[in-house]
Design an enzyme around this catalytic site. Structure first.
Site, PDB file in Angstrom:
ATOM      1  N   ASP A  26      42.167  36.103  35.098  1.00 46.07           N
ATOM      2  CA  ASP A  26      43.130  35.904  36.397  1.00 46.07           C
ATOM      3  C   ASP A  26      41.952  36.873  37.889  1.00 46.07           C
ATOM      4  O   ASP A  26      40.626  36.832  38.127  1.00 46.07           O
ATOM      5  CB  ASP A  26      44.134  37.428  36.479  1.00 46.07           C
ATOM      6  CG  ASP A  26      43.817  38.760  35.739  1.00 46.07           C
ATOM      7  OD1 ASP A  26      42.504  39.242  35.350  1.00 46.07           O
ATOM      8  OD2 ASP A  26      44.781  39.419  35.579  1.00 46.07           O
TER       9      ASP A  26
ATOM     10  N   ASN B 165      53.929  48.285  33.490  1.00 45.46           N
ATOM     11  CA  ASN B 165      55.414  47.171  32.915  1.00 45.46           C
ATOM     12  C   ASN B 165      54.662  46.886  31.806  1.00 45.46           C
ATOM     13  O   ASN B 165      55.382  45.560  31.651  1.00 45.46           O
ATOM     14  CB  ASN B 165      55.578  47.006  34.411  1.00 45.46           C
ATOM     15  CG  ASN B 165      54.355  46.403  34.593  1.00 45.46           C
ATOM     16  OD1 ASN B 165      54.249  45.610  34.190  1.00 45.46           O
ATOM     17  ND2 ASN B 165      55.310  45.319  35.746  1.00 45.46           N
TER      18      ASN B 165
ATOM     19  N   HIS C  32      52.316  44.596  31.498  1.00 40.98           N
ATOM     20  CA  HIS C  32      51.731  43.411  31.705  1.00 40.98           C
ATOM     21  C   HIS C  32      50.386  42.683  31.483  1.00 40.98           C
ATOM     22  O   HIS C  32      49.517  44.010  30.999  1.00 40.98           O
ATOM     23  CB  HIS C  32      51.603  42.941  32.982  1.00 40.98           C
ATOM     24  CG  HIS C  32      50.689  43.534  33.830  1.00 40.98           C
ATOM     25  ND1 HIS C  32      51.155  43.873  34.871  1.00 40.98           N
ATOM     26  CD2 HIS C  32      49.628  43.359  34.100  1.00 40.98           C
ATOM     27  CE1 HIS C  32      49.864  44.902  35.860  1.00 40.98           C
ATOM     28  NE2 HIS C  32      48.829  44.134  35.062  1.00 40.98           N
TER      29      HIS C  32
ATOM     30  N   GLU D 140      53.663  38.903  34.279  1.00 36.36           N
ATOM     31  CA  GLU D 140      54.604  39.793  34.980  1.00 36.36           C
ATOM     32  C   GLU D 140      55.520  39.925  33.560  1.00 36.36           C
ATOM     33  O   GLU D 140      56.206  38.618  33.169  1.00 36.36           O
ATOM     34  CB  GLU D 140      54.748  39.870  35.984  1.00 36.36           C
ATOM     35  CG  GLU D 140      53.480  40.515  37.140  1.00 36.36           C
ATOM     36  CD  GLU D 140      53.822  42.011  37.243  1.00 36.36           C
ATOM     37  OE1 GLU D 140      53.591  42.314  36.280  1.00 36.36           O
ATOM     38  OE2 GLU D 140      52.782  42.425  38.394  1.00 36.36           O
TER      39      GLU D 140
END
Ligand code: GLP
Length: 244
Positions: free
Chosen positions: A67, A136, A138, A143
């Protein structure tokens, strides 16, 4: 999914580096999928040390990173291209032309994202994909959302990710609100996956990744379906997981 328990961050980093080193030794022209964040820094340090000791040769290795922040040029000190250069590529004998990070400044991003996936596929897919995990759940910058997105795409970062990553920027306002990330399909096409996690902030995400339902609200949970996925995590990150 196999879980390997590490005592602490250093132990996790050594174990993860040993797995990557074995991959590079067994297949010198392998394709590595690489990750950024605080978690892999120790792993990369161990790989650099193994290279300096003469135990590893990166001259034929190809890499594809997960990313990049949208809008950051590769020479920005918070870009993931910069991170990879500083933490790994500048210290080993890899050919920089064989290292790939999504371009944060890509213009026609849908075409560029499709080209990134095509390049990973043309290289034969990742022999080993290294992943960290967000608080979270990810992976990359996939996400939590309503569906698993297959290919490389542009994402809106969640407030929790912007908050978590703001520690590395001068102010939270400087954190880009969007990023490009390999999709779940691109990650799952890897022949093997190595997830690393440390610290109690990751305990819930690690539990949900390994033992929760397979749902896009915890993107890492899809890894339960990967035929060759190893999680190397320290005691704190494994605190909510069953002992054995
Ligand atoms: C970032 C990256 C992820 C990384 C995650 C966890 O958002 N895009 O690839 O796994 O954060 O980062 P850290 O290792 O710093 O906890």
């Amino acid at each position: 999914m196999r879980i390997v328990r590490a005592k602490n961050y250093d132990d996790m980093s050594r174990k993860a580096a040993n797995i990557i080193a074995a991959q590079v030794t067994l297949k010198p022209d392998c394709v590595l999928g690489l990750a950024t964040g605080s978690t892999p820094i120790g792993t990369y340090k161990n790989l650099v040390a193994a290279y300096e000791a003469g135990d590893l040769d990166f001259s034929q290795v190809k890499t594809y990173n997960l990313d990049e922040y949208r809008g950051l040029p590769g020479d920005h000190d918070q870009s993931y291209r910069y991170f990879m250069n500083v933490n790994l590529f500048d210290h080993v004998n890899i050919d920089k032309a064989n290292t790939h990070v999504p371009d944060g400044l890509m213009e026609d991003y849908e075409a560029a994202c499709a080209a990134y996936d095509a390049a990973v596929a043309a290289a034969g897919h990742q022999d080993l994909q290294l992943l960290g995990i967000g608080n979270n759940g990810h992976i990359g910058f996939n996400e939590p959302c309503d569906s698993f997105i297959k290919g490389t795409h542009c994402v809106d970062l969640t407030e929790s990710t912007i908050q978590a990553n703001s520690r590395l920027f001068d102010s939270i306002d400087d954190v880009p609100r969007q990023a490009y990330t390999m999709g779940i399909g691109t990650i799952m096409a890897a022949k093997s996956v190595l997830v690393i996690a440390n610290g109690d902030a990751k305990a819930q995400a690690v539990h949900d990744m390994c033992f929760g339902p397979i749902v896009p609200s915890c993107p890492a949970s899809i890894l339960q379906l990967h035929p060759n996925c190893v999680v190397v995590a320290d005691e704190a990150a494994l605190a909510l997981c069953p002992a054995e």
